[in-house]
Design an enzyme around this catalytic site. Structure first.
Site, mmCIF file in Angstrom:
data_model
loop_
_atom_site.group_PDB
_atom_site.id
_atom_site.type_symbol
_atom_site.label_atom_id
_atom_site.label_comp_id
_atom_site.label_asym_id
_atom_site.label_seq_id
_atom_site.Cartn_x
_atom_site.Cartn_y
_atom_site.Cartn_z
ATOM 1 N N HIS A 84 3.225 -38.526 26.837
ATOM 2 C CA HIS A 84 3.491 -39.528 27.629
ATOM 3 C C HIS A 84 2.842 -40.810 26.865
ATOM 4 C CE1 HIS A 84 2.756 -42.129 31.342
ATOM 5 N NE2 HIS A 84 1.605 -42.745 30.666
ATOM 6 N N GLU A 85 1.718 -40.611 26.285
ATOM 7 C CA GLU A 85 1.221 -41.950 25.406
ATOM 8 C C GLU A 85 2.263 -41.967 24.252
ATOM 9 O OE1 GLU A 85 -0.898 -43.661 26.812
ATOM 10 O OE2 GLU A 85 -1.538 -42.377 28.279
ATOM 11 N N HIS A 93 4.976 -44.272 25.524
ATOM 12 C CA HIS A 93 4.512 -45.514 25.203
ATOM 13 C C HIS A 93 4.757 -46.281 24.065
ATOM 14 C CE1 HIS A 93 3.306 -46.612 29.294
ATOM 15 N NE2 HIS A 93 2.230 -45.630 29.520
ATOM 16 N N GLU A 149 4.888 -47.060 33.400
ATOM 17 C CA GLU A 149 4.319 -45.532 33.579
ATOM 18 C C GLU A 149 5.466 -44.874 34.063
ATOM 19 O OE1 GLU A 149 1.445 -44.655 32.978
ATOM 20 O OE2 GLU A 149 0.957 -46.607 32.159
#
Length: 326
Positions: free
Chosen positions: A131-132, A135, A201
């Site tokens: 997930h990071e 980003h 998100e």
């Protein structure tokens, strides 16, 4: 290109907000001071805000020898994401959480808490890291980091307004304007944070599920982090609430607002979206996809379910081979 344009628009909006705050604090001269301050903040934010955020969140770089599994995980997932491997930082906090920062994929860092490594399974940690990395790949980190820096600076400027320019005649609202800025400026900064964070998100959840190939592991991780974040205090985040939107889950233990004033989307909605992704990709709760059945190699009569009866045995009335059941 679109992300660069989006970042430029955000910087322009925050600069304008800075100038409005400066005007209501000190009139025209206050507005010009705020403009200069905003330009300096922009430049500082681009080059150094990532280091500032990491320091404010008590994140420290860790050697590979200390957490080799985490290093290998970040390296493998980074290659799957198609980005350089970011620096790895550890946050000494019992609260499980994580965030990414950096002005671009070549100057990025992923920070995970000690609580994340303690409370989550390996698959779940990998999904959070993915997930990071999403980003970072989407270049959200520059926007989110600069927003955090600006939000803190705007709040500080508004508080400073209580003690600045009491008799300035250039301010049309006088003390009322300054007092209003003390409350409205931080609220405006928070609204900008929400606009920046909430849609990103969902995008990072989808990207993380793609990178890790395990959407249900991310869903499980979000559920655990959300439950434990409300029970465990993240001291660094509580001291610097302007940084809260950078984390995968809101780290502020006292915040329970899931709608208008939340910096993060509702966790249940994120989990539901990930479950739908898993269903579409036919991924089970172990991260496995059903393997295609091998094509049958024998000849024969199709009896359904992918099975064929071999055509060996008796000869039928047309001269063909009949199986032993008919």
């Amino acid at each position: 290109m679109f992300n660069m344009f989006r970042t430029f628009v955000l910087l322009a909006a925050l600069t304008a907000l800075f100038m409005v705050v400066g005007y209501f604090i000190g009139g025209s001269s206050g507005m010009m001071i705020a403009l200069v301050f905003a330009v300096v903040t922009n430049l500082f934010g681009y080059w150094n805000s990532d280091k500032l955020v990491l320091r404010m969140q008590n994140a420290v770089p860790v050697e590979r020898s200390r957490v080799p599994e985490l290093y290998d995980m970040v390296d493998i997932l980074s290659r799957k994401a198609g980005i350089p491997t970011p620096a790895v930082y550890l946050i000494q906090s019992e609260q499980p959480n994580a965030f990414a920062t950096g002005r671009d994929p070549q100057h990025a860092a992923v920070a995970v808490s000690s609580g994340l490594l303690k409370h989550l399974q390996t698959r779940e940690v990998a999904a959070v890291v993915a997930h990071e990395l999403a980003h970072i790949r989407n270049r959200d980190t520059l926007t989110m980091t600069i927003t955090a820096t600006f939000a803190g600076a705007i709040s500080a400027l508004a508080q400073f307004g209580l003690f600045f320019g009491g008799g300035n005649r250039d301010n049309p609202m006088g003390g009322v304007g300054r007092l209003a800025m003390v409350f409205l400026a931080p609220l405006a900064a928070m609204l900008v944070q929400m606009a920046v964070s909430r849609t990103r998100e969902y995008e990072a959840d989808r990207g993380g599920a793609e990178i890790s190939s395990d959407p249900l592991a991310l869903a499980s991780a979000l559920q655990k982090i959300a439950a434990l974040a409300g029970q465990t205090v993240n001291v660094a985040a509580e001291r610097n609430p302007a940084m809260a939107h950078m984390y995968i889950i809101n780290p502020l233990s006292g915040q329970r607002m899931d709608n208008l004033f939340s910096t993060h989307p509702d966790t249940a909605n994120r989990i539901e979206a990930l479950r739908k992704l898993a269903a579409l990709a036919h991924v089970d709760d172990k991260g496995r996809r059903p393997q295609p059945r091998p094509a049958p190699t024998s000849t024969g009569r199709d009896i359904g379910g992918g099975w064929r009866v071999p055509t060996v045995g008796r000869t039928d009335e047309n001269g063909g081979q009949r199986g032993p059941w008919g």
